[in-house]
Motif scaffolding. Structure first.
Motif, short mmCIF file in Angstrom:
data_model
loop_
_atom_site.label_atom_id
_atom_site.label_comp_id
_atom_site.label_asym_id
_atom_site.label_seq_id
_atom_site.Cartn_x
_atom_site.Cartn_y
_atom_site.Cartn_z
N LEU A 103 0.69 -1.59 -0.25
CA LEU A 103 0.06 -0.23 -0.29
C LEU A 103 1.02 1.16 0.20
O LEU A 103 0.22 1.87 -0.57
N MET A 104 1.93 0.79 0.96
CA MET A 104 1.95 2.60 0.82
C MET A 104 3.79 2.36 -0.27
O MET A 104 3.97 3.62 -1.02
N ASP A 105 4.42 1.80 -1.27
CA ASP A 105 4.42 1.79 -2.68
C ASP A 105 3.74 2.44 -3.83
O ASP A 105 4.27 3.30 -4.16
N ILE A 106 2.53 1.85 -3.43
CA ILE A 106 1.76 2.75 -4.44
C ILE A 106 1.12 3.44 -4.04
O ILE A 106 0.78 4.90 -4.90
N GLN A 107 1.07 4.12 -2.48
CA GLN A 107 0.42 5.05 -2.53
C GLN A 107 2.28 6.64 -2.44
O GLN A 107 1.81 7.67 -1.94
N GLY A 128 4.34 9.18 -4.91
CA GLY A 128 4.72 9.53 -5.98
C GLY A 128 6.39 9.57 -6.00
O GLY A 128 6.70 9.32 -5.72
N ALA A 129 6.52 10.91 -7.72
CA ALA A 129 7.60 10.87 -7.90
C ALA A 129 7.92 11.95 -6.66
O ALA A 129 8.03 12.32 -5.55
N GLY A 130 9.71 11.97 -6.44
CA GLY A 130 10.32 12.14 -5.54
C GLY A 130 9.59 11.42 -3.92
O GLY A 130 10.74 12.11 -2.61
N GLY A 131 8.89 10.57 -3.77
CA GLY A 131 8.46 9.63 -2.15
C GLY A 131 7.92 10.77 -2.14
O GLY A 131 7.05 10.21 -1.17
N VAL A 132 6.94 11.79 -2.37
CA VAL A 132 5.90 12.04 -1.83
C VAL A 132 4.38 11.51 -1.84
O VAL A 132 4.04 10.21 -2.46
N PHE A 133 3.88 11.73 -0.79
CA PHE A 133 3.32 10.82 0.06
C PHE A 133 1.50 11.16 -1.72
O PHE A 133 1.30 12.22 -1.58
N VAL A 134 1.08 9.91 -1.84
CA VAL A 134 -0.27 9.92 -2.47
C VAL A 134 -1.13 9.11 -2.19
O VAL A 134 -1.23 8.36 -2.90
N PRO A 135 -1.85 9.39 -1.21
CA PRO A 135 -3.17 8.77 -1.20
C PRO A 135 -4.67 8.42 -1.91
O PRO A 135 -4.03 8.67 -2.83
#
Length: 761
Positions: A633-637, A639-646
């Motif tokens: 889940l955290m992997d697919i959440q 984005g680029a640069g490691g930004v959290f994308v819920p």
């Protein structure tokens, strides 16, 4: 910075002080506007003026006036600039010119601005206070580009505020073109027979002018006609507090030292045109300032441009500007050193001329036409970067992911605003509670859970304890003994709208009761919560929602922290854990290791519950399934640069379908923070703390739009992140999601951000 030949910026809004207000920033804003329009006459530059009083008669270019202590004026100004549709908003930032703690009122304007922001920092502190840092951190996040005037300021932005060097433009303080010939003519009218020593600017005790006056007796003995000219009115803040005491003390000092004839005060604010004449007329300029950490000085910049000898105390900006023989540095508070430096310069005409030549040469890059070109190039770059960011929006972040070492302070203002003597209201329009939509047990349970977290941090204040009692009372009243379930929705007239609520609301209510049992020190409240928990828990066994099971497991964990031998609660956790694990095993495959065929809301709670059930009950299959699903889940959440994308709530994300990015909700960030902290605590693996910090930073602006969801002014949290904007409403679920996440972050012994980031990498 290279000049842009085809600017895409045609309308600029300048926010800052402006004449007839008399101060250095007002002069700077005026000069910047003139430089921009002189360089590109087709560019429209309007002004949003910061005002400290109501009677200024502003010129036509001022489109709006903000009275610094009127919060509503900032919001109205944001509406205006959005309606006009400026290409760029240029903010002149100085802590003292905006209202609120550390100038926090400014944030209510820049948060709503729909154009790129370029912020000029007139002060950058090496050791800001917590509130100063919090305000500036957010402003820096909201700014597309940041302008500073010294190399020292660049280093502070990078070291103290973690700003990328690529985001910073180093543009010198602008100066006028100073005519020496005009100055000579002006000098004739001043009736000064000897060398002219000069200082200008608003007077205040930290300017150190008394030390130059103390140096004058020795100077005058060698050069009887020497005159120290001090031009400028007393600073308004000093005058309002202590009148003209400082100026009067200077006059008295000159008289006592016998140099009254050698010291001349021009007690008024001098317009730039006249100031240029004084600069052209002087022989030596002195800045005897007492603050070693001053990072810029318009007066010193002007003096360099005059091409004359300069003497200064070694504050940061002076060290940089007077390097390479462009001036003489003397110790702080040392009249003897000032006297020696002045006499040494006057005695050595050749060295004095060389010093002036170097200053004049260096000053050419600081002339306003050059500075105006650099500012316009910065505006163009901000506009281009903003446009590129919008094109890259889907899946790529506006800002790089940087982890903050510090956390925001706990601000309960909006929580209290939403709460009344019944409980907490569900929704708000902007930050105003919306009574029409009443209450729900979901939010009152969240609020009760949050107060339990607060209790774990220490004793509750009297007001916090009162709120906890009201939320607990609401949950108690929500319980319907006829069916063993909690009702959810209540109207503003305190009427229940149903006999039983959703399964998930039942689970959340039970979770909050478990937290009171496990964390509350009040024996009466613990006893009530325990009784209600044991009465309502059996209903969980008839539910079918995986999230309800998850909430039940988390509720049992809280309860068992106080009563670890309670067999019925142990059995409940085990049963719900087995049901959740079975759900996971039936739904998962190698490409989709998840509990359901779509990702919906509060996703991380499912993984967190399995981790907890597995750890408490020593069930390795549950424990591993929880960690594996959370890692996915955290992997697919990310984005680029490691930004959290819920996961977006506008359709969620079905297995095999298109990933939904918006609307992003605070509950997802909060759930992910909590789940990752749990995983970090039970495994000791720092990677989970890195994930938790990344998820939490979503609230602070490390997200796809680079916009903070946390409102530091109210203490509330905005309701979501849309594809093009932040939802400006601050409802209970959003605010409590943030507060619970903040409390859990505060309550966890986190590794440093650097260590956590290293684990992620």
């Amino acid at each position: 910075m290279p000049e842009t030949q085809n600017p895409i910026v045609f309308q600029v809004a300048l926010l800052g002080n402006y004449p007839p207000r008399q101060c250095g920033i007002a002069t700077f804003t005026t000069d910047l506007r003139h430089a921009l329009t002189a360089h590109r006459p087709e560019v429209v530059v309007d002004v949003i003026a910061m005002s400290d009083r109501s009677d200024y008669n502003y010129p036509a270019e001022v489109r709006y006036k903000i009275t610094e202590r009127d919060l509503s004026a900032y919001i109205s100004a944001a509406d205006l600039i959005n309606q006009v549709g400026y290409d760029v908003l240029s903010v002149q930032h100085e802590y003292g010119i905006f209202g609120g703690e550390s100038g926090s009122y400014l944030m209510s304007l820049v948060r709503q601005a729909k154009m790129p922001i370029v912020t000029t920092l007139h002060t950058v502190l090496q050791a800001p206070s917590p509130s100063e840092r919090e305000v500036l951190d957010e402003l820096l996040q909201l700014s597309q580009r940041v302008v500073v005037m010294s190399k020292k300021a660049v280093s502070f932005l990078m070291e103290v505020h973690n700003v990328s060097r690529d985001k910073i433009d180093l543009i010198p303080h602008g100066i006028p073109d100073i005519s020496e010939s005009a100055g000579k003519k002006f000098r004739l009218g001043l009736n000064i027979s000897g060398p002219m020593i000069f200082t200008f600017g608003l007077l205040s005790p930290d300017k150190g002018i008394q030390y130059v006056i103390e140096a004058m007796p020795q100077i005058a003995r060698q050069y009887p006609g020497a005159t120290y000219v001090v031009v400028g009115a007393t600073h308004p803040a000093i005058r309002s507090h202590s009148g003209e005491t400082y100026r009067e003390s200077l006059v008295k000092l000159a008289d006592e030292l016998g140099v009254a004839e050698n010291v001349r005060f021009v007690d008024r604010f001098v317009e730039p045109e006249e100031l240029v004449l004084y600069l052209g007329a002087m022989d030596i300029y002195v800045t005897p300032y007492l603050n070693p950490k001053q990072i810029t000085s318009g007066t010193l910049a002007y003096a360099i441009g005059a091409g004359k000898a300069v003497i200064s105390t070694p504050y940061w900006y002076a060290r940089e500007l007077l390097d390479e023989g462009r001036g003489v540095l003397v110790p702080f508070r040392d009249a003897g050193a000032i006297s020696e430096a002045v006499r040494g310069i006057l005695e050595d005409a050749e060295s004095r001329q060389e010093m002036g030549r170097r200053s004049a040469l260096f000053g050419k890059q600081m002339l306003w036409p050059e500075v105006g070109k650099s500012y316009l190039a910065s505006f163009v770059r901000a506009k281009q970067e903003s446009s590129e960011s919008l094109r890259m929006l889907m899946g790529k972040p506006l800002l790089p992911s940087r982890h903050r070492e510090t956390l925001p302070s706990m601000h309960l203002g909006h929580l209290k605003n939403l709460s009344d003597d019944t409980g907490i209201l569900q929704h708000a329009r902007f930050s105003v509670p919306n009574r029409a939509e009443g209450y729900c047990v979901d939010d009152n349970a969240r609020a009760l859970l949050f107060t339990a977290y607060l209790a774990s941090e220490g004793s509750l204040s009297e007001e916090e304890s009162l709120l906890q009692g009201r939320y607990l009372s609401f949950v108690l009243d929500a319980y319907n003994p006829e069916n063993g379930r909690f009702r959810n929705f209540m109207n503003f007239s305190r009427g229940w709208l149903e006999e039983s609520g959703s399964e998930d609301s039942h689970g959340r209510a039970l979770w909050s009761l478990g937290a009171i049992v496990g964390r509350c020190e009040d024996r009466g409240r613990r006893g009530l919560a325990r009784e209600l928990f044991e009465t309502s828990a059996p209903a969980l066994l008839a539910t079918t929602s995986p999230r309800t099971w998850a909430y039940g497991i988390l509720a049992a964990e809280e309860y068992l922290s106080a009563f670890p031998q309670q067999r019925s609660v142990q059995d409940l956790m085990h049963t719900l854990g087995r049901q959740l694990l079975t759900q996971y095993q039936l739904a998962r495959n190698d490409a989709w290791p998840w509990f359901e065929q779509s990702l919906s809301y509060a996703n991380a709670r499912l993984s967190q519950a399995l981790i907890v059930a597995g750890k408490v009950g020593s069930h390795n299959d549950m424990f591993e399934a929880g960690l594996d699903s959370l890692a996915w889940l955290m992997d697919i959440q990310s984005g680029a640069g490691g930004v959290f994308v819920p996961i977006g709530t506008h359709g969620f994300s079905p297995h095999g379908g298109e990933r939904i990015l918006f609307d992003q909700q605070p509950i997802e960030a909060s759930s992910s923070v909590s789940a990752c902290l749990t995983a970090g605590r039970v495994t000791g693996n720092k990677i989970w703390f890195g994930h938790a910090r990344r998820s939490f930073n979503w609230f602070l602006g490390h997200n796809m739009l680079g916009q903070p969801l946390y409102d530091l002014l109210t203490g509330g949290c905005y309701d979501g992140l849309h594809a093009d904007r932040v939802n400006q409403n601050q409802g209970a679920e959003s605010t409590l999601s943030f507060l619970c996440a903040l409390s859990e972050m505060r309550g966890t012994n986190m590794p440093s951000a650097t260590a956590a980031k290293a684990e992620l990498l």
